[in-house]
Structures are given as C-alpha cells and as structure tokens.
Design a protein around this motif. Structure first.
Motif, short mmCIF file in Angstrom:
data_model
loop_
_atom_site.label_atom_id
_atom_site.label_comp_id
_atom_site.label_asym_id
_atom_site.label_seq_id
_atom_site.Cartn_x
_atom_site.Cartn_y
_atom_site.Cartn_z
N LYS A 153 58.67 74.31 20.96
CA LYS A 153 59.41 74.25 22.23
C LYS A 153 58.49 74.62 23.40
O LYS A 153 58.59 74.06 24.48
CB LYS A 153 60.62 75.17 22.20
CG LYS A 153 61.48 75.06 23.42
CD LYS A 153 62.72 75.91 23.34
CE LYS A 153 63.55 75.75 24.59
NZ LYS A 153 64.70 76.59 24.61
N ASN A 154 57.58 75.54 23.18
CA ASN A 154 56.66 75.95 24.24
C ASN A 154 55.57 74.91 24.49
O ASN A 154 55.09 74.78 25.59
CB ASN A 154 56.02 77.29 23.88
CG ASN A 154 57.04 78.39 23.82
OD1 ASN A 154 58.08 78.32 24.46
ND2 ASN A 154 56.76 79.42 23.03
N GLU A 155 55.17 74.18 23.46
CA GLU A 155 54.08 73.22 23.60
C GLU A 155 54.57 71.79 23.78
O GLU A 155 53.76 70.91 24.04
CB GLU A 155 53.20 73.27 22.34
CG GLU A 155 52.60 74.63 22.08
CD GLU A 155 51.96 74.70 20.72
OE1 GLU A 155 51.84 73.66 20.05
OE2 GLU A 155 51.58 75.80 20.31
N PHE A 164 55.74 68.12 24.64
CA PHE A 164 55.53 67.19 25.74
C PHE A 164 55.92 65.81 25.22
O PHE A 164 55.18 65.20 24.45
CB PHE A 164 54.07 67.22 26.18
CG PHE A 164 53.78 66.34 27.36
CD1 PHE A 164 54.00 66.81 28.64
CD2 PHE A 164 53.32 65.05 27.20
CE1 PHE A 164 53.74 66.02 29.74
CE2 PHE A 164 53.05 64.25 28.28
CZ PHE A 164 53.26 64.74 29.55
N LYS A 165 57.12 65.34 25.58
CA LYS A 165 57.62 64.07 25.08
C LYS A 165 58.01 63.19 26.26
O LYS A 165 58.89 63.56 27.05
CB LYS A 165 58.82 64.32 24.18
CG LYS A 165 59.43 63.05 23.63
CD LYS A 165 60.68 63.34 22.84
CE LYS A 165 61.33 62.04 22.44
NZ LYS A 165 62.66 62.23 21.90
N GLU A 196 54.06 67.06 39.69
CA GLU A 196 55.03 67.34 38.65
C GLU A 196 56.16 68.14 39.29
O GLU A 196 55.92 69.19 39.88
CB GLU A 196 54.39 68.14 37.52
CG GLU A 196 55.36 68.48 36.42
CD GLU A 196 54.72 69.33 35.36
OE1 GLU A 196 54.53 68.82 34.24
OE2 GLU A 196 54.43 70.51 35.65
N TYR A 203 59.73 63.20 31.54
CA TYR A 203 59.35 63.72 30.24
C TYR A 203 59.94 65.10 30.02
O TYR A 203 60.41 65.75 30.96
CB TYR A 203 57.83 63.76 30.09
CG TYR A 203 57.10 64.44 31.21
CD1 TYR A 203 56.79 65.79 31.14
CD2 TYR A 203 56.72 63.74 32.35
CE1 TYR A 203 56.12 66.42 32.17
CE2 TYR A 203 56.05 64.35 33.38
CZ TYR A 203 55.75 65.69 33.29
OH TYR A 203 55.10 66.32 34.32
N LYS A 220 59.08 68.87 28.86
CA LYS A 220 57.93 69.77 28.76
C LYS A 220 58.46 71.17 28.48
O LYS A 220 59.07 71.78 29.35
CB LYS A 220 57.13 69.74 30.05
CG LYS A 220 55.89 70.60 30.02
CD LYS A 220 55.13 70.46 31.31
CE LYS A 220 53.90 71.32 31.32
NZ LYS A 220 53.21 71.26 32.60
N GLY A 221 58.24 71.64 27.29
CA GLY A 221 58.70 72.96 26.91
C GLY A 221 60.22 73.11 26.98
O GLY A 221 60.72 74.16 27.33
N TRP A 264 62.17 71.63 29.12
CA TRP A 264 62.65 71.32 30.47
C TRP A 264 62.39 69.86 30.79
O TRP A 264 61.37 69.30 30.40
CB TRP A 264 61.93 72.18 31.51
CG TRP A 264 62.19 73.65 31.35
CD1 TRP A 264 61.42 74.54 30.68
CD2 TRP A 264 63.29 74.38 31.87
NE1 TRP A 264 61.96 75.79 30.75
CE2 TRP A 264 63.13 75.71 31.48
CE3 TRP A 264 64.40 74.03 32.62
CZ2 TRP A 264 64.04 76.71 31.81
CZ3 TRP A 264 65.30 75.02 32.95
CH2 TRP A 264 65.12 76.33 32.55
N LYS A 303 61.12 67.21 33.23
CA LYS A 303 60.20 67.14 34.36
C LYS A 303 60.05 65.69 34.79
O LYS A 303 60.25 64.76 34.00
CB LYS A 303 58.81 67.69 33.99
CG LYS A 303 58.81 69.15 33.60
CD LYS A 303 59.03 70.02 34.80
CE LYS A 303 58.94 71.49 34.41
NZ LYS A 303 59.09 72.35 35.54
N SER A 359 57.37 63.11 37.05
CA SER A 359 56.10 62.93 37.73
C SER A 359 56.32 61.94 38.86
O SER A 359 56.73 60.80 38.62
CB SER A 359 55.06 62.39 36.74
OG SER A 359 53.87 62.09 37.41
#
Length: 155
Positions: free
Chosen positions: A4-6, A8-9, A28, A114, A116-117, A119, A121, A123
């Motif tokens: 969950k911390n790393e 990036f989807k 971002e 995407y 990220k962790g 959340w 986000k 771009s």
C-alpha cells in the motif's frame, strides 16, 4: 501493508493530450472525491479525454472528466458523472500556474490518473496547443523511428 505504501497503478491515460498539446511541465495533484467515485475509479471507469483544469478564485478545478456511477450502490448514494471536482495543490503551485495560464495563454490538461499509496492522484500538464504542421511533424518523426527500428531488427 508494504504494498500500500509503494503502490503505483495507472488507472487511465489521456494519450490524445500529448498529441493535441505540447506539454511543458507536469504536476502531481490530489482530487477531492466522494466514496462512490473512488470505488468507480478503482474499477477503471474513468475518461479523461474531454477534461481540462481551470483556476478560479485561487483554487484549481477539474472540469468535464467523466467518472461513471458505481454500479453496486443505489441511485441515491451515487455521484454525478461529470461534476466539477476540486484539485488539491499547494498555494505556491497555484500562484505559479495562475501566472503561466493567464499571461502565456497555456492550458491545464489532465494526463494520467493513478493510485499512489492508496490515494487517487492526477497528473496534469501545462500545455501549449499544437498547430496542424506540428502534429504532422510528430507523426512523421514517429514513423521514421518505427522504420529505423524495423531496419535495425532485420540486421
């Protein structure tokens, strides 16, 4: 817990934005969303194609981005698909964007959404509209690169 911390989807990518605009800078940003919107985004039901961002009254807004209603909830608790959503930026970034958008005539375009962790986000890119001959040059350059790659592969 560590994934969950790393994590990036990429959920969706606005490929047409890079064709229509010359992207000068990217930022971002976070988005203010409701619960059903987040569930729908995780399911991949987002379309950034017609969306754009504006800055009004010192706040950034994402306009005309379609997030489909969540199918597993009732109609009463669901969200409006094309509602205006607030973008979460630092005050200095908003000031910088105001100057560039108003003085230089640039546009804020959503490029990619995407996770990220855990959340959601977004771009966004500060872009300048391309002319027809610029688009033709890009197509020609891409075709030449493909031809070079094919020639290199055959040797």
């Amino acid at each position: 817990m560590s994934d969950k911390n790393e994590g990036f989807k990429v959920i969706t990518d606005n490929r047409q934005a890079r064709y229509l605009y010359e992207i000068l800078e990217t930022y971002e940003v976070g988005i203010q969303l409701t619960g059903t919107e987040v569930k729908s985004i995780r399911a991949g039901k987002v379309n950034l194609k017609d969306g754009y961002a504006l800055i009004r009254n010192g706040e950034a807004w994402l306009i005309n981005t379609h997030i489909s209603p969540y199918t597993s909830s009732g109609q009463y608790f669901n969200h409006e698909p094309r509602r205006t959503r607030k973008l979460l930026l630092h005050r200095q970034e908003i000031r910088k964007l105001i100057g560039k958008v108003e003085q230089q005539g640039l546009t804020l375009v959503p490029l990619k959404m995407y996770l990220k962790g855990g959340w959601v986000k977004l771009s966004i890119g500060l872009g300048k509209g391309k002319k027809v001959h610029d688009k033709r040059e890009d197509i020609k350059r891409r075709q030449d690169q493909r031809d070079i790659q094919r020639a290199m592969k055959s040797y």
